[in-house]
Design an enzyme around this catalytic site. Structure first.
Site, PDB file in Angstrom:
ATOM      1  CG  ASP A  18      -2.072  -0.986   1.074  1.00 56.48           C
ATOM      2  OD1 ASP A  18      -2.375  -1.375  -0.070  1.00 56.48           O
ATOM      3  OD2 ASP A  18      -2.661  -1.366   2.103  1.00 56.48           O
TER       4      ASP A  18
ATOM      5  CG  ASN B 130      -3.952   5.549   3.758  1.00 59.19           C
ATOM      6  OD1 ASN B 130      -4.767   4.914   3.098  1.00 59.19           O
ATOM      7  ND2 ASN B 130      -3.100   4.974   4.567  1.00 59.19           N
ATOM      8  CD  GLU B 131      -2.981   8.064   7.419  1.00 59.32           C
ATOM      9  OE1 GLU B 131      -1.798   8.168   7.022  1.00 59.32           O
ATOM     10  OE2 GLU B 131      -3.601   6.993   7.408  1.00 59.32           O
TER      11      GLU B 131
ATOM     12  NE  ARG C  26      -4.092  21.601  26.831  1.00 60.96           N
ATOM     13  CZ  ARG C  26      -3.177  22.481  26.451  1.00 60.96           C
ATOM     14  NH1 ARG C  26      -1.918  22.082  26.257  1.00 60.96           N
ATOM     15  NH2 ARG C  26      -3.481  23.741  26.266  1.00 60.96           N
TER      16      ARG C  26
ATOM     17  CG  ASP D 189       0.429  12.046  22.436  1.00 57.21           C
ATOM     18  OD1 ASP D 189       0.742  12.963  23.230  1.00 57.21           O
ATOM     19  OD2 ASP D 189       0.711  10.851  22.623  1.00 57.21           O
TER      20      ASP D 189
ATOM     21  CB  THR E  80      -7.836  -0.493   6.896  1.00 61.15           C
ATOM     22  OG1 THR E  80      -7.183   0.043   5.738  1.00 61.15           O
ATOM     23  CG2 THR E  80      -9.287  -0.810   6.565  1.00 61.15           C
ATOM     24  N   GLY E  81      -5.746   1.919   8.308  1.00 62.43           N
ATOM     25  CA  GLY E  81      -4.324   2.152   8.570  1.00 62.43           C
ATOM     26  C   GLY E  81      -4.066   2.689   9.961  1.00 62.43           C
TER      27      GLY E  81
ATOM     28  CG  ASN F 249      -9.202   5.539  11.778  1.00 59.93           C
ATOM     29  OD1 ASN F 249      -9.626   6.444  12.477  1.00 59.93           O
ATOM     30  ND2 ASN F 249      -9.948   4.489  11.458  1.00 59.93           N
ATOM     31  CE  LYS F 250      -8.376  -3.365  12.034  1.00 58.06           C
ATOM     32  NZ  LYS F 250      -7.463  -3.879  13.083  1.00 58.06           N
TER      33      LYS F 250
END
Length: 265
Positions: free
Chosen positions: A50, A122-123, A149, A151, A162-163, A165-166
């Site tokens: 990917d 993706n993100e 507030r 990280d 699925t990346g 985020n998951k």
């Protein structure tokens, strides 16, 4: 599909040429032409997982007038990649015949400080670059939603869900739903700071704006897909679902959820 005959291999080098030579001969035999400039192609192929697919899309400018195809190598899996080096002939057959289906993946657009605009498949991630929490005002459609507030935050497309985020307990979203998801990274929740504490999904017409609270963490790291950008003095980033889509070839009996199952279950 006779007009889709020009193939460009992203990052095509001598080592890759030796591995793909039998496949290239097969492509030529079937009437396809291998081109050396991605601008002359209407099929752009990445070989790898990917990450290679994301780079191919980014480096060729999120082309709207071509198909992107991901091919995995041995012992690799990819949620963007329908094909393996072992079934290259099946890919050619699919692209030549009417039963070919085209999958369309949503794209995010992020604008930093109202000036620099970036696309991503993706993100978008925004994180603290120092050992200190980052604070942001989260604004949806010009309405203040919360003060975050922690990280950082991840804003993911359905396929990007699925990346990264998951891995932070975000939900996996069907790419047939045009939307984007906001997921927290280690948020602070106490008597002084309060956030939703879970991921939330925004529809395609929504606009998300993240305003950086200037409290000493003024140089966060912004990631678009698998590339980090060093942008000084970030004041805000506005994120929307773009009108662009990335088109890929879909194998029969290999849906998005088939690939999710094969990858994670």
């Amino acid at each position: 599909m006779s007009n889709r005959k020009n193939i460009y291999f992203y990052q095509y080098d001598n080592e890759l040429k030796q591995k793909l030579d039998p496949l290239l001969q097969l492509a030529k035999k079937n009437g396809f032409t291998i081109v050396s400039d991605d601008k002359d192609a209407n099929i752009i192929i990445s070989v790898g997982g990917d990450g290679a697919f994301l780079q191919a899309v980014r480096k060729t400018g999120f082309r709207q007038d071509c198909l992107y195809v991901g091919i995995t190598k041995d012992n690799e899996s990819g949620l963007y990649c329908d094909f393996n080096l072992d079934n290259f002939d099946e890919m050619l057959h699919t692209m030549e015949h009417e039963e070919m289906e085209v999958r369309r993946f949503p794209v995010l657009q992020g604008t930093v400080n109202g000036e620099s605009t970036f696309d991503c498949l993706n993100e978008v991630s925004i994180r603290s670059s120092i050992i200190k929490t980052i604070a942001m005002e989260v604004i949806i459609d010009n309405n203040h939603f919360e003060t975050f507030r922690g990280d950082g935050l991840i804003v993911a497309t359905p396929t990007g869900s699925t990346g990264y985020n998951k891995s932070t307990n975000g939900a996996v979203i069907d790419p047939l739903i045009p939307s984007f998801q906001v997921t927290e990274l280690a948020s602070l929740n106490n008597n002084r700071y309060r956030t939703l504490g879970s991921s939330f999904v925004l529809g395609k017409e929504r606009t998300l704006k993240l305003e950086i609270i200037q409290d000493g963490n003024d140089y966060p790291v912004i990631g678009f897909d698998n590339e980090a950008y060093s942008i000084k003095n970030i004041k805000d980033i506005t994120i929307t679902l773009s009108d662009k889509v990335i088109k890929t070839v879909k194998l029969k009996n290999n849906s998005y959820w088939d690939r999710v199952k094969r990858t994670f279950l």
